[in-house]
Design a protein around this motif. Sequence first.
Motif, PDB file in Angstrom:
ATOM      1  N   GLY A  50      25.460 -25.086  54.446  1.00 27.26           N
ATOM      2  CA  GLY A  50      25.201 -23.694  54.779  1.00 27.26           C
ATOM      3  C   GLY A  50      24.150 -23.053  53.890  1.00 27.26           C
ATOM      4  O   GLY A  50      23.144 -22.513  54.387  1.00 27.26           O
ATOM      5  N   PHE A  51      24.360 -23.104  52.575  1.00 26.74           N
ATOM      6  CA  PHE A  51      23.386 -22.522  51.648  1.00 26.74           C
ATOM      7  C   PHE A  51      22.018 -23.174  51.803  1.00 26.74           C
ATOM      8  O   PHE A  51      20.989 -22.494  51.830  1.00 26.74           O
ATOM      9  CB  PHE A  51      23.873 -22.683  50.199  1.00 26.74           C
ATOM     10  N   VAL A  52      22.004 -24.491  51.889  1.00 28.41           N
ATOM     11  CA  VAL A  52      20.735 -25.206  52.008  1.00 28.41           C
ATOM     12  C   VAL A  52      20.015 -24.817  53.293  1.00 28.41           C
ATOM     13  O   VAL A  52      18.800 -24.587  53.302  1.00 28.41           O
ATOM     14  CB  VAL A  52      20.967 -26.729  51.945  1.00 28.41           C
ATOM     15  N   ALA A  53      20.752 -24.720  54.401  1.00 33.44           N
ATOM     16  CA  ALA A  53      20.140 -24.374  55.685  1.00 33.44           C
ATOM     17  C   ALA A  53      19.558 -22.962  55.660  1.00 33.44           C
ATOM     18  O   ALA A  53      18.437 -22.731  56.135  1.00 33.44           O
ATOM     19  CB  ALA A  53      21.167 -24.509  56.809  1.00 33.44           C
ATOM     20  N   VAL A  54      20.305 -22.011  55.110  1.00 38.74           N
ATOM     21  CA  VAL A  54      19.821 -20.631  55.050  1.00 38.74           C
ATOM     22  C   VAL A  54      18.546 -20.556  54.214  1.00 38.74           C
ATOM     23  O   VAL A  54      17.555 -19.924  54.604  1.00 38.74           O
ATOM     24  CB  VAL A  54      20.905 -19.691  54.479  1.00 38.74           C
ATOM     25  N   ALA A  84      17.107 -33.863  45.078  1.00 37.43           N
ATOM     26  CA  ALA A  84      17.804 -34.547  46.164  1.00 37.43           C
ATOM     27  C   ALA A  84      18.814 -35.549  45.613  1.00 37.43           C
ATOM     28  O   ALA A  84      19.929 -35.683  46.142  1.00 37.43           O
ATOM     29  CB  ALA A  84      16.803 -35.255  47.078  1.00 37.43           C
ATOM     30  N   LEU A  85      18.457 -36.261  44.555  1.00 37.94           N
ATOM     31  CA  LEU A  85      19.402 -37.218  43.986  1.00 37.94           C
ATOM     32  C   LEU A  85      20.568 -36.507  43.295  1.00 37.94           C
ATOM     33  O   LEU A  85      21.688 -37.011  43.289  1.00 37.94           O
ATOM     34  CB  LEU A  85      18.690 -38.131  43.001  1.00 37.94           C
ATOM     35  N   ALA A  86      20.289 -35.342  42.725  1.00 39.15           N
ATOM     36  CA  ALA A  86      21.387 -34.549  42.165  1.00 39.15           C
ATOM     37  C   ALA A  86      22.352 -34.120  43.267  1.00 39.15           C
ATOM     38  O   ALA A  86      23.579 -34.179  43.110  1.00 39.15           O
ATOM     39  CB  ALA A  86      20.832 -33.327  41.437  1.00 39.15           C
ATOM     40  N   MET A  87      21.796 -33.708  44.397  1.00 38.27           N
ATOM     41  CA  MET A  87      22.638 -33.298  45.518  1.00 38.27           C
ATOM     42  C   MET A  87      23.407 -34.488  46.081  1.00 38.27           C
ATOM     43  O   MET A  87      24.597 -34.379  46.420  1.00 38.27           O
ATOM     44  CB  MET A  87      21.772 -32.662  46.609  1.00 38.27           C
ATOM     45  N   ALA A  88      22.742 -35.639  46.174  1.00 37.36           N
ATOM     46  CA  ALA A  88      23.428 -36.839  46.660  1.00 37.36           C
ATOM     47  C   ALA A  88      24.571 -37.227  45.713  1.00 37.36           C
ATOM     48  O   ALA A  88      25.634 -37.678  46.156  1.00 37.36           O
ATOM     49  CB  ALA A  88      22.433 -37.992  46.796  1.00 37.36           C
ATOM     50  N   TRP A  89      24.376 -37.057  44.396  1.00 38.20           N
ATOM     51  CA  TRP A  89      25.436 -37.343  43.426  1.00 38.20           C
ATOM     52  C   TRP A  89      26.615 -36.408  43.648  1.00 38.20           C
ATOM     53  O   TRP A  89      27.781 -36.847  43.604  1.00 38.20           O
ATOM     54  CB  TRP A  89      24.892 -37.180  42.008  1.00 38.20           C
ATOM     55  N   VAL A  90      26.335 -35.121  43.882  1.00 32.19           N
ATOM     56  CA  VAL A  90      27.407 -34.164  44.137  1.00 32.19           C
ATOM     57  C   VAL A  90      28.209 -34.565  45.372  1.00 32.19           C
ATOM     58  O   VAL A  90      29.449 -34.549  45.374  1.00 32.19           O
ATOM     59  CB  VAL A  90      26.834 -32.739  44.311  1.00 32.19           C
ATOM     60  N   ILE A  91      27.508 -34.952  46.429  1.00 34.48           N
ATOM     61  CA  ILE A  91      28.197 -35.361  47.661  1.00 34.48           C
ATOM     62  C   ILE A  91      29.048 -36.601  47.414  1.00 34.48           C
ATOM     63  O   ILE A  91      30.192 -36.704  47.875  1.00 34.48           O
ATOM     64  CB  ILE A  91      27.164 -35.622  48.781  1.00 34.48           C
ATOM     65  N   THR A  92      28.497 -37.550  46.658  1.00 29.01           N
ATOM     66  CA  THR A  92      29.231 -38.779  46.368  1.00 29.01           C
ATOM     67  C   THR A  92      30.493 -38.486  45.554  1.00 29.01           C
ATOM     68  O   THR A  92      31.578 -39.015  45.834  1.00 29.01           O
ATOM     69  CB  THR A  92      28.337 -39.765  45.604  1.00 29.01           C
ATOM     70  N   CYS A 101      15.896 -25.819  47.709  1.00 26.33           N
ATOM     71  CA  CYS A 101      17.057 -25.741  48.606  1.00 26.33           C
ATOM     72  C   CYS A 101      18.140 -26.710  48.147  1.00 26.33           C
ATOM     73  O   CYS A 101      19.322 -26.351  48.037  1.00 26.33           O
ATOM     74  CB  CYS A 101      16.641 -26.061  50.044  1.00 26.33           C
ATOM     75  N   PHE A 102      17.738 -27.957  47.897  1.00 22.47           N
ATOM     76  CA  PHE A 102      18.696 -28.944  47.407  1.00 22.47           C
ATOM     77  C   PHE A 102      19.279 -28.505  46.071  1.00 22.47           C
ATOM     78  O   PHE A 102      20.489 -28.632  45.821  1.00 22.47           O
ATOM     79  CB  PHE A 102      18.012 -30.302  47.244  1.00 22.47           C
ATOM     80  N   GLY A 103      18.414 -27.999  45.204  1.00 26.76           N
ATOM     81  CA  GLY A 103      18.864 -27.616  43.871  1.00 26.76           C
ATOM     82  C   GLY A 103      19.839 -26.463  43.885  1.00 26.76           C
ATOM     83  O   GLY A 103      20.890 -26.513  43.224  1.00 26.76           O
ATOM     84  N   ILE A 104      19.553 -25.400  44.634  1.00 31.19           N
ATOM     85  CA  ILE A 104      20.431 -24.225  44.625  1.00 31.19           C
ATOM     86  C   ILE A 104      21.762 -24.548  45.289  1.00 31.19           C
ATOM     87  O   ILE A 104      22.815 -24.062  44.869  1.00 31.19           O
ATOM     88  CB  ILE A 104      19.752 -23.017  45.317  1.00 31.19           C
ATOM     89  N   GLY A 105      21.753 -25.415  46.315  1.00 29.00           N
ATOM     90  CA  GLY A 105      23.016 -25.825  46.929  1.00 29.00           C
ATOM     91  C   GLY A 105      23.894 -26.581  45.946  1.00 29.00           C
ATOM     92  O   GLY A 105      25.101 -26.335  45.847  1.00 29.00           O
ATOM     93  N   SER A 106      23.283 -27.485  45.191  1.00 23.76           N
ATOM     94  CA  SER A 106      24.044 -28.273  44.215  1.00 23.76           C
ATOM     95  C   SER A 106      24.551 -27.410  43.066  1.00 23.76           C
ATOM     96  O   SER A 106      25.708 -27.528  42.641  1.00 23.76           O
ATOM     97  CB  SER A 106      23.166 -29.403  43.660  1.00 23.76           C
ATOM     98  N   GLY A 144      12.309 -20.216  54.113  1.00 26.67           N
ATOM     99  CA  GLY A 144      11.043 -20.658  53.549  1.00 26.67           C
ATOM    100  C   GLY A 144      11.111 -21.089  52.107  1.00 26.67           C
ATOM    101  O   GLY A 144      10.074 -21.260  51.462  1.00 26.67           O
ATOM    102  N   VAL A 145      12.316 -21.267  51.556  1.00 23.45           N
ATOM    103  CA  VAL A 145      12.453 -21.770  50.189  1.00 23.45           C
ATOM    104  C   VAL A 145      12.017 -23.240  50.176  1.00 23.45           C
ATOM    105  O   VAL A 145      12.400 -24.009  51.066  1.00 23.45           O
ATOM    106  CB  VAL A 145      13.910 -21.642  49.700  1.00 23.45           C
ATOM    107  N   PRO A 146      11.201 -23.663  49.203  1.00 23.63           N
ATOM    108  CA  PRO A 146      10.807 -25.077  49.147  1.00 23.63           C
ATOM    109  C   PRO A 146      12.015 -26.000  49.168  1.00 23.63           C
ATOM    110  O   PRO A 146      13.074 -25.688  48.612  1.00 23.63           O
ATOM    111  CB  PRO A 146      10.060 -25.171  47.813  1.00 23.63           C
ATOM    112  N   ILE A 147      11.830 -27.149  49.791  1.00 23.76           N
ATOM    113  CA  ILE A 147      12.949 -28.047  50.041  1.00 23.76           C
ATOM    114  C   ILE A 147      13.609 -28.494  48.742  1.00 23.76           C
ATOM    115  O   ILE A 147      14.841 -28.583  48.657  1.00 23.76           O
ATOM    116  CB  ILE A 147      12.460 -29.254  50.867  1.00 23.76           C
TER     117      ILE A 147
END
Length: 625
Positions: free
Chosen positions: A212-216, A489-497, A227-232, A221-224
């Motif tokens: 949700g946060f990442v999509a919003v 992105a790898l930080a976000m992937a670690w959080v998901i894992t 987006c990954f960073g703020i979601g994590s 227009g937040v750089p990708i």
Amino acid sequence: MTAPADFSDLQENVVLPIEVQATMSRARLMMPFEAVAAMLVAAITLMLLAGVASRYLFGAPLVWVDEAVSIAFLWLAMLGTALAIHRNEHLRLTVVLQRLPQPLQGYVQAFGLVVMAAFLAALVGPAIEYVEQEAFVTTPALEIPNSWRVSAIACGIGSMLAVLLLHAWKVCRPRELLVGALLVGAVAAACWAGQPVLKTLGHWNIALFLIGFVAVCLLAGVPIAFCFGIGSVAFLAFTTQVPMGVMIGRMDEGMSSLVLVSVPIFVLLGCVLDATGMGKAIIDFLASLIGHVKGGMSYVLLGSLFIVSGISGSKVSDMATVAPALFPEMKRRGQQPKEMIALLSTGAAMADTVPPSIVLIVLGSVAGVSIAGLFQAGVTVALVLLLALAVLARWKARGEQMAQVQRAPLSLVGRTLLIAGPALVLPFLIRGAVGGGVATATEVSTLAVVYAMLVGMVMYGGIRPKQIYAMLVDTAALSGAILLILGCALAMAWVITQSGVAQQLAAFMKGLPGGVPTFLAVTIVVFLVLGCVLEGLPALLLMAPLMFPIARSLGVNDVHYAMVVVCAMNIGLMMPPIGVGFYIACRIGDVSPDEAMGAIWPYIVALIVGLVIVAAVPGISTAVL
């Protein structure tokens, strides 16, 4: 070298003299960053070259080179991220934002900038603590505190924050920034107050924060990368007891692999290609050889993208090199601009598996797949996609006007071959050296840069010192933008894992009926969608750590699966109405996206047919290993 996309300011107001002075002042402030970043790119290249020469020529490897390169590389990445903010080169999705009413765009843009600032501000303290912790670690070869290296992260985050605040003051009105700050503050306060409830939601927090946060933010227009960073960061801060320093550690891990050092070197190689005209020489040769046949210029375009991509490693550099050289003649033969854009964009998608693709290098690093194997398989897979596009291009060219077209004389073919010969050698040199195990991707990238610069100076007019400096700065900014995406992105992937979702996803995928064919079909759909929405590299970085273990458990060859993933991702990147690559191609070719959107779908279908063949016949990817 052209950046992945030109994300210019969304507000194009009339510039007043005082604003000109402010812009010049900000540019002067960035000059030290540019100078240091340029020196770091040059130093990394020279150190790698010295390491290769010492090992191969003198049989005495320089044991300190890897550590020195690692330190310089992280500093380059973090300074490059600040330069990318200053130059508006961080990759973002602006399709939705640009369709909003003009008054609303300013408020949404201000919201996005405040989100970026909040993310950076949240990491300043943990980054400093991380430096203090690493001060107790000593590097084995240089015997210096590791804090010398990781200080780059704290410095980069602080620099990005400072540059971002100046940028926000430049492009937004105070009222817009105030509204954005109040909105972000309200959301943060609500999450803080709702922590007891959030901690009971379990995996629903993944949907709320990491989707949700990442999509919003993405739509705003937040750089990708941000987006990954703020979601994590939001997930860790509001739903767990994990210290924020873990985020810094994961970013460090994601951006510090020595394999990734080849990324800025190949970016620099693309700059050299553009500056010397080596790509133009290849195009001229192909045009003289097959340009006289019906559909010949389409074949030249596809062939040029195939060969040039083996030098530059960048889709955008490929398109920017090929389009200006071929489009005028294609128009003269009666081809419509929308068809040319469709062929250009899908041809670039086809060519991204051709080494030295930066995507393949990053994927090999993230997923633990042999880069040499990816380079070998990428050529044969690209040939399958090339054939699919060529068949469609020939059918499309059935009404082409050929009355005024004559076969080039053999003397012209020979002359263009003589000029293009040194450039044509380079992609085969890169592929052969890596595929044959003679050199790593990092080593061969350094040798390729030296070769291209020497050949460019002797045969293609040389490169002026100012051009070299500009290329080094461009390399730093583009590399910083790419590597920040990788780290976040790898930080976000670690959080998901760590949340356990990855294990549940693996169990679900393994339980799908149909086994491997169903899994590959789902993979194609997933990466078509993610490549369209997120752009290729972030999609790979986010999903590769989750999907590759599942593929291995099902017995799917790593290289074969990587080819399916990369091809699907590249096709998605060019799929309208969201695919970023499609809009880049339209911008390069100066054609309206609305005009080109209808023409691209037959070419997309041709690529998907080629992708299905690649997925169904593993031997296409593995026979050359």
